[in-house]
Motif scaffolding. Structure first.
Motif, short mmCIF file in Angstrom:
data_model
loop_
_atom_site.label_atom_id
_atom_site.label_comp_id
_atom_site.label_asym_id
_atom_site.label_seq_id
_atom_site.Cartn_x
_atom_site.Cartn_y
_atom_site.Cartn_z
N VAL A 11 13.80 63.20 6.70
CA VAL A 11 13.77 64.31 7.65
C VAL A 11 12.69 65.32 7.26
O VAL A 11 11.78 65.59 8.05
N LEU A 15 9.81 64.55 9.85
CA LEU A 15 10.19 65.08 11.16
C LEU A 15 10.18 66.61 11.16
O LEU A 15 9.64 67.23 12.07
N TYR A 83 18.72 58.37 9.01
CA TYR A 83 17.90 59.49 8.55
C TYR A 83 18.27 59.75 7.11
O TYR A 83 19.43 59.62 6.73
N THR A 94 22.15 69.07 9.40
CA THR A 94 20.99 68.20 9.66
C THR A 94 21.19 67.45 10.97
O THR A 94 20.24 67.33 11.77
N GLU A 95 22.39 66.98 11.22
CA GLU A 95 22.67 66.28 12.48
C GLU A 95 22.41 67.20 13.66
O GLU A 95 21.82 66.78 14.66
N LEU A 98 18.66 67.57 14.19
CA LEU A 98 18.09 66.37 14.81
C LEU A 98 18.38 66.34 16.31
O LEU A 98 17.47 66.14 17.12
N PHE A 103 15.93 64.25 18.69
CA PHE A 103 15.88 62.98 17.98
C PHE A 103 17.15 62.19 18.26
O PHE A 103 18.23 62.76 18.42
#
Length: 105
Positions: A11, A15, A83, A94-95, A98, A103
């Motif tokens: 990540v 990203l 990821y 983090t989810e 994203l 994403f």
């Protein structure tokens, strides 16, 4: 026959523009003179004491991680299998980042 890709993406730095986030955090903390001014200037953090100070301040700050910008030209033409990241905040942060940034799950 179509080949199936099993790709996992990191990540931060792939990203998420972690480098600019750390630079911006350093500036807010008055440590800007010890850091590059732009993420493209970062070649290595070298784990300097100033970088460690910034990260001690940011590690558990969910807002820091949620507010990271997406790196320019980061469009996926596939769905990653997974990821990968190493953060001290819950995985749900983090989810959320994203998903909020478009994403795939």
């Amino acid at each position: 026959m179509r080949k199936v890709l099993n790709v996992a993406l990191d990540v931060d730095g792939v990203l998420a523009n972690f480098s600019q986030g750390a630079i911006d955090r350093a500036n807010k903390m008055g440590l800007g003179p010890h850091f590059p001014t732009h993420y493209k200037e970062v070649k290595s953090w070298g784990m300097s004491e100033k970088f460690s100070e910034v990260m001690r301040d940011a590690w558990r700050d969910e807002e820091f991680w949620l507010n990271l910008q997406v790196l320019p030209n980061t469009e996926l033409s596939f769905t990653p299998k997974a990821y990968i990241t190493s953060r001290l905040v819950p995985s749900s942060v983090t989810e959320k980042w994203l998903l909020d940034n478009g994403f795939p799950e």
